[in-house]
Write an enzyme that holds these catalytic residues in place. Structure first.
Site, PDB file in Angstrom:
ATOM      1  N   TRP A  99      68.252 -19.881  -5.482  1.00 51.85           N
ATOM      2  CA  TRP A  99      67.106 -19.610  -6.363  1.00 51.85           C
ATOM      3  C   TRP A  99      67.526 -19.339  -7.797  1.00 51.85           C
ATOM      4  CZ3 TRP A  99      63.449 -22.038  -4.475  1.00 51.85           C
ATOM      5  CH2 TRP A  99      63.243 -22.075  -3.100  1.00 51.85           C
ATOM      6  N   ASP A 164      63.523 -12.238 -10.677  1.00 49.28           N
ATOM      7  CA  ASP A 164      62.767 -12.937  -9.636  1.00 49.28           C
ATOM      8  C   ASP A 164      62.686 -11.972  -8.459  1.00 49.28           C
ATOM      9  OD1 ASP A 164      61.897 -14.462  -7.528  1.00 49.28           O
ATOM     10  OD2 ASP A 164      63.347 -16.094  -7.791  1.00 49.28           O
ATOM     11  N   LYS A 188      55.303 -13.886   0.521  1.00 46.40           N
ATOM     12  CA  LYS A 188      56.167 -13.062   1.389  1.00 46.40           C
ATOM     13  C   LYS A 188      55.578 -11.663   1.555  1.00 46.40           C
ATOM     14  CE  LYS A 188      59.571 -15.922  -0.723  1.00 46.40           C
ATOM     15  NZ  LYS A 188      60.087 -16.788   0.337  1.00 46.40           N
TER      16      LYS A 188
HETATM   17  N1  PMP Z   1      62.631 -17.319  -5.602  1.00 45.11           N
HETATM   18  C1  PMP Z   1      62.914 -16.797  -4.386  1.00 45.11           C
HETATM   19  C2  PMP Z   1      63.764 -15.562  -4.297  1.00 45.11           C
HETATM   20  C3  PMP Z   1      62.403 -17.397  -3.238  1.00 45.11           C
HETATM   21  O1  PMP Z   1      62.684 -16.885  -2.034  1.00 45.11           O
HETATM   22  C4  PMP Z   1      61.584 -18.549  -3.365  1.00 45.11           C
HETATM   23  C5  PMP Z   1      60.956 -19.231  -2.181  1.00 45.11           C
HETATM   24  N2  PMP Z   1      61.420 -18.969  -0.960  1.00 45.11           N
HETATM   25  C6  PMP Z   1      61.346 -19.056  -4.657  1.00 45.11           C
HETATM   26  C7  PMP Z   1      61.871 -18.409  -5.743  1.00 45.11           C
HETATM   27  C8  PMP Z   1      60.525 -20.298  -4.866  1.00 45.11           C
HETATM   28  O2  PMP Z   1      59.208 -20.018  -4.593  1.00 45.11           O
HETATM   29  P1  PMP Z   1      58.046 -21.118  -4.648  1.00 45.11           P
HETATM   30  O3  PMP Z   1      58.212 -21.967  -3.433  1.00 45.11           O
HETATM   31  O4  PMP Z   1      56.803 -20.290  -4.641  1.00 45.11           O
HETATM   32  O5  PMP Z   1      58.220 -21.889  -5.901  1.00 45.11           O
END
Ligand code: PMP
Length: 355
Positions: A99, A164, A188
């Site tokens: 991420w 994030d 989540k």
């Molecule tokens: N950041 C983290 C820490 C995540 O766990 C996720 C998705 N699992 C994301 C960003 C991306 O999220 P999205 O699919 O809503 O773009």
């Protein structure tokens, strides 16, 4: 059979929230129509939005000099929206896995990126220490690394910190004053997929020159229109307000939520630590309370365990494809009974398959 959903996201929601949503699905009390059918400009929906923001502000202790905005495009859009809006000359990013790698890639399209620390050398099983001076306009981190099961338990010192918090927001008290901006995909700990929460310092908004940014991607436009520059994800916002209410009224706030999350995670880590069959690869100080990866002695046994778990109603335990094995996501809405059932199954499986 009760199903326990260990998915990393979209993830389990509190049962009482789902039941309330079911009741209100067709007729929202007093409106006679569903929230999904309401105009976002109606008084009923404006009240729902106001309620969601007010509850969140109180729950997470967010002071008045921070704005709360509800956006779309997932957490991933924030990887671009942040540098587009803040227009940094350079940024510092700590690489803790997929991420942050994605955030690095999107930032690089707009600015210079200094990857000032990384845990790639050990497949992201720890949170790296900062041993370099910060030179960027802000430091960017991912507080909880959903795939690898690592989490910051102490934030790095930075004058301007951006986080994030997609997979650990509202799992413990939030000291927003340590951050200039945080964001989280809702799917989540907050509510359904399709909604992204951004909390940012109001003073940042004054510094943004959005003349070259599409309006819908401008924090300034979104904040000044109270998240209603265009039609917001109304149903998702409504469910979030129910989740905030659940956290406040049924759980008793974020301190209480943290105690419950610690208790759940401790049960599983204690079991893993004494097991000679299952193993968690993460550095003990950096272990996540939300996502707990583990492996058995080999990939065939992993597969068999996942199949047995599914038969027992313990679903979505497969680890992320980049790390394999298993992963139990113990978000806020996972009841302690789910963790107990998982450990019981692991004990039986270990007894049957231990060499
Ligand atoms: N950041 C983290 C820490 C995540 O766990 C996720 C998705 N699992 C994301 C960003 C991306 O999220 P999205 O699919 O809503 O773009």
């Amino acid at each position: 059979m009760t199903i326990y959903n260990f998915s990393a996201g979209p993830a389990c929601l509190p049962h009482s929230v789902l039941t309330q949503a079911q009741q209100d699905l067709v007729h929202y009390p007093g409106a006679g129509i569903s929230v999904m059918e309401m105009s976002h400009r109606s008084a009923d929906f404006e009240n729902i939005l106001h309620d969601a923001k007010t509850r969140l502000r109180k729950l997470a202790n967010i002071p008045d000099d921070y704005d709360i905005i509800f956006l779309q495009g997932g957490a991933s859009l924030q990887f671009s929206m942040i540098p587009m809006n803040l227009a940094p000359k350079a940024v510092d990013i700590i690489d803790t896995g997929q991420w942050t790698s994605k955030a690095i890639k999107e930032h690089q399209k707009c600015t210079q990126v200094n990857v000032i620390a990384s845990s790639k050398d050990k497949n992201y099983t720890y949170i790296p220490k900062l041993d370099q001076a910060l030179t960027g306009d802000y430091l960017y981190i991912c507080e909880n690394n959903t795939i690898y099961g690592t989490q910051y338990h102490q934030l790095p010192h930075a004058k301007h910190l951006i986080g994030d918090l997609s997979s650990d927001i509202l799992s413990r008290p939030l000291d927003i004053t340590k951050y200039d901006l945080v964001f989280a995909g809702a799917q989540k700990n907050i509510g359904p997929a399709g909604l992204t929460l951004v909390i940012l310092k109001k003073s940042l908004l004054d510094q943004i020159d959005d003349s070259q940014i599409p309006s819908v991607l401008s924090y300034k436009v979104q904040a000044s229109n109270q998240s209603m520059f265009n039609t917001p994800p109304t149903w998702a916002i409504y469910i979030c307000s129910l989740v905030f209410k659940w956290l406040e009224e049924e759980i008793g706030g974020l301190e209480a939520m943290e105690r419950i999350n610690q208790q759940k995670a401790k049960l599983l880590y204690d079991y893993l630590d004494q097991s000679t069959f299952f193993h968690n690869p993460v550095n003990p100080q950096d272990r996540s309370l939300m996502n707990i990866p583990f492996i058995s002695p080999n990939a065939e046994l992993d597969q068999l365990f996942i199949a047995k778990a599914k038969e027992a109603g313990l679903i979505n335990l497969k680890g992320h494809r980049s790390v394999g094995g298993m992963r139990a996501s113990l978000y806020n809405a996972m009841p302690i009974e789910g963790v107990q059932k998982l450990i019981e199954l692991m004990q039986t499986f270990e007894g049957e398959h231990h060499a």
